[in-house]
Design an enzyme around this catalytic site. Structure first.
Site, mmCIF file in Angstrom:
data_model
loop_
_atom_site.group_PDB
_atom_site.id
_atom_site.type_symbol
_atom_site.label_atom_id
_atom_site.label_comp_id
_atom_site.label_asym_id
_atom_site.label_seq_id
_atom_site.Cartn_x
_atom_site.Cartn_y
_atom_site.Cartn_z
ATOM 1 N N TYR A 10 -23.001 13.336 -14.159
ATOM 2 C CA TYR A 10 -23.528 13.356 -13.998
ATOM 3 C C TYR A 10 -25.178 13.814 -13.540
ATOM 4 O O TYR A 10 -25.362 12.880 -13.172
ATOM 5 C CB TYR A 10 -24.656 14.422 -15.669
ATOM 6 C CG TYR A 10 -25.491 15.910 -15.206
ATOM 7 C CD1 TYR A 10 -27.257 15.821 -15.466
ATOM 8 C CD2 TYR A 10 -24.908 16.405 -14.543
ATOM 9 C CE1 TYR A 10 -27.792 16.686 -15.248
ATOM 10 C CE2 TYR A 10 -25.594 18.245 -14.952
ATOM 11 C CZ TYR A 10 -27.176 17.834 -14.795
ATOM 12 O OH TYR A 10 -28.195 18.611 -14.074
ATOM 13 N N ASP B 90 -25.997 6.775 -8.050
ATOM 14 C CA ASP B 90 -26.883 7.063 -8.617
ATOM 15 C C ASP B 90 -27.738 6.956 -9.522
ATOM 16 O O ASP B 90 -27.564 6.936 -10.794
ATOM 17 C CB ASP B 90 -26.389 8.656 -8.614
ATOM 18 C CG ASP B 90 -27.371 9.903 -9.890
ATOM 19 O OD1 ASP B 90 -26.794 10.899 -10.446
ATOM 20 O OD2 ASP B 90 -28.841 9.839 -9.845
ATOM 21 N N LYS C 195 -36.776 10.653 -12.141
ATOM 22 C CA LYS C 195 -37.134 10.161 -13.699
ATOM 23 C C LYS C 195 -38.359 9.014 -13.508
ATOM 24 O O LYS C 195 -39.484 9.160 -13.173
ATOM 25 C CB LYS C 195 -35.889 9.639 -14.246
ATOM 26 C CG LYS C 195 -34.873 10.727 -14.702
ATOM 27 C CD LYS C 195 -34.535 10.435 -15.529
ATOM 28 C CE LYS C 195 -32.526 11.167 -15.483
ATOM 29 N NZ LYS C 195 -33.034 12.477 -16.551
HETATM 30 P P1 KE4 Z 1 -33.083 16.446 -12.535
HETATM 31 O O1 KE4 Z 1 -32.669 17.502 -11.581
HETATM 32 O O2 KE4 Z 1 -32.329 16.968 -14.133
HETATM 33 O O3 KE4 Z 1 -34.141 15.838 -12.068
HETATM 34 O O4 KE4 Z 1 -31.856 15.130 -11.941
HETATM 35 C C1 KE4 Z 1 -30.281 15.802 -12.426
HETATM 36 C C2 KE4 Z 1 -30.025 13.690 -12.463
HETATM 37 C C3 KE4 Z 1 -29.356 13.253 -11.608
HETATM 38 N N1 KE4 Z 1 -28.394 12.206 -11.834
HETATM 39 C C4 KE4 Z 1 -28.456 11.750 -13.276
HETATM 40 C C5 KE4 Z 1 -28.155 10.432 -13.926
HETATM 41 C C6 KE4 Z 1 -29.111 12.265 -14.318
HETATM 42 O O5 KE4 Z 1 -29.487 11.537 -15.564
HETATM 43 C C7 KE4 Z 1 -29.400 13.541 -14.070
HETATM 44 C C8 KE4 Z 1 -30.416 14.643 -14.985
HETATM 45 N N2 KE4 Z 1 -30.326 13.788 -16.249
HETATM 46 C C9 KE4 Z 1 -30.410 15.024 -17.712
HETATM 47 C C10 KE4 Z 1 -30.006 13.637 -18.594
HETATM 48 N N3 KE4 Z 1 -29.036 14.037 -18.942
HETATM 49 C C11 KE4 Z 1 -31.584 15.294 -17.564
HETATM 50 C C12 KE4 Z 1 -31.717 15.998 -18.834
HETATM 51 C C13 KE4 Z 1 -31.463 17.598 -18.348
HETATM 52 O O6 KE4 Z 1 -30.655 18.600 -17.937
HETATM 53 O O7 KE4 Z 1 -32.179 18.686 -18.927
#
Ligand code: KE4
Length: 431
Positions: A144, A239, A267
């Site tokens: 993701y 990523d 993060k």
């Molecule tokens: P954000 O747009 O949520 O800040 O980041 C997206 C993203 C991009 N790349 C990786 C590897 C990620 O894990 C994420 C977001 N991770 C999720 C947890 N599995 C965020 C939690 C959520 O969607 O509420």
């Protein structure tokens, strides 16, 4: 303390917010039941609106590697806030955080701050397409990368592996440009690159997958991605939104010794405030506006509060012995979880890289999304609730990573393992 219970708040929230939440995974759809509403965090713990204390292994989904309300982070935010929350103009803290990141990631000579991981990966893909003049991208099933259209795509049917939308609202022609391959499936990856490589702008990968549960890269996986991308003139995007400064100082690219063309971050570098970033060598980043033709912008990008939180977080992480401590406490937890399941004869796989781990109810190692999906989701849901009852807050999904922080103590781990033994018994009884 809120006068309303989690259930009352959730009922009201569902009238105002889709699913009652501001991000889907928080709605407990993966495990059932009513989400707990939290009102405070401190160190390794959070306190619910009912006043109940929980050991926290979500850590805001990764950012809180120092634990909640670390004094250095809180003080930095408070001080920054007193001088102004946003200037919409350059400020010293943006330079200071960029220096720390560029100083620790050799592949990143220059970067651009954004406000989320989604923005980081979306911008990185636009940069790759702009630089190469190619339209297609390749991702891996179960990874993701945020919710931009090109990445909410799953493998289509048939050998073409042309993408089809993985969400309503994503247009088919956008999805068609995204190819999807199974994670760790080098044979299929190479054949797709052989066939499509000349049209592929970039390959984007979680160097350690964390969004199907933690799935480490197989022995030569990352190296093969690197060489195949170089061979076909496609850019390799790591990523590292989740792995950045999580699995090592710097991130997975230093842990595994691979040099990506573009890195995305988020993060941890924001210390719990909204931050993302994408970075690369100077030539590539020279393509980004205002110097280059690839446009990207953001009202609050590089804002002083988020920069302050990120700087404070990285400065603590850089102190001697920090990653050794994270490794030791995470290994103690992972080994204890596996031993506890073995003692009860319950098939469990605990997969860990650094301070991110997943407990799969599975009798075999999980190497890709198919493997993750074959794990016992029902058992996980029962386990999740049995742990929650005992005051241990896990990610409310079988396909997420648990995050251990610097604030987690040996007593916290012992308490978690005791709850683990009770929860496993409940899983067996319900089976
Ligand atoms: P954000 O747009 O949520 O800040 O980041 C997206 C993203 C991009 N790349 C990786 C590897 C990620 O894990 C994420 C977001 N991770 C999720 C947890 N599995 C965020 C939690 C959520 O969607 O509420």
């Amino acid at each position: 303390m809120s006068s309303r219970s989690s259930a009352e708040l959730f009922k009201r929230a569902q009238e105002l917010l889709p699913g009652g939440v501001n991000s889907p995974v928080r709605a407990f759809k993966g495990v059932g039941g009513t989400p707990v509403f939290f009102q405070s965090g401190s160190g390794s713990r959070m306190r619910s609106v009912e006043g109940k204390e929980y050991l926290d292994y979500v850590g805001s989904w990764g950012p809180l590697i120092l634990g909640h309300t670390h004094p250095r982070v809180v003080e930095a935010i408070e001080a920054a806030a007193r001088s102004g929350t946003s200037f919409g103009a350059p400020a010293p803290a943006e330079v200071a955080l960029a220096e720390r990141i560029c100083g620790s990631l050799p592949s990143v000579e220059m970067l651009r701050m954004v406000n989320s991981g989604t923005e980081a990966t979306m911008s990185a893909i636009r940069l790759a397409r702009g630089f190469t003049g190619r339209d297609k991208i390749l991702k891996f099933a179960g990874c993701y990368h945020g919710h931009s259209d090109s990445l909410l795509v799953k493998a289509g049917s048939g050998a073409q592996t042309l993408g089809v939308p993985d969400s309503a609202g994503v247009s088919r022609d956008v999805a068609a440009n995204t190819l999807t391959v199974e994670y760790n499936d080098l044979e299929n990856f190479k054949s797709v690159m052989e066939r499509e490589g000349a049209k592929i702008a970039c390959v984007i990968v979680e160097p350690v997958a964390g969004n199907m549960g933690v799935v480490p890269p197989s022995e030569s996986f990352l190296q093969e991605l690197r060489s195949e991308c170089s061979r076909h003139g496609a850019l390799l995007i790591f990523d590292e939104v989740m792995t950045g400064y999580r699995v090592a100082w710097g991130g997975a690219q230093l842990r595994y010794g691979i040099r990506p063309d573009i890195t995305t971050l988020g993060k941890v570098i924001g210390g719990g405030l909204p931050v993302g970033a994408y970075g690369a060598g100077k030539e590539l980043m020279g393509w980004i506006a205002p110097n280059g033709p690839v446009y990207q912008a953001g009202t609050l990008s590089g804002n002083p509060l988020a920069m302050a939180a990120g700087i404070a977080t990285l400065d603590v992480l850089k102190e001697p012995g920090v990653y050794d401590r994270l490794e030791a406490i995470s290994a103690r937890l992972a080994d204890g979880l596996a031993a506890g399941a073995k003692a009860q004869g319950i098939p469990v796989r605990v997969q860990r890289v650094g301070s991110m781990l997943t407990l799969f109810f599975s009798s075999f190692a999980v190497k890709n999304l198919q493997g993750a999906k074959q794990s016992d989701g029902k058992a996980f849901s029962r386990y999740f609730h049995a742990m929650l009852e005992q005051g241990v807050y896990l990610p409310p999904s079988a396909y997420e990573a648990w995050f251990v922080s610097l604030a987690h103590s040996e007593e916290d781990v012992d308490r978690t393992l005791a709850a683990h033994a009770v929860a496993l018994k409940k899983v067996s009884e319900a089976a």
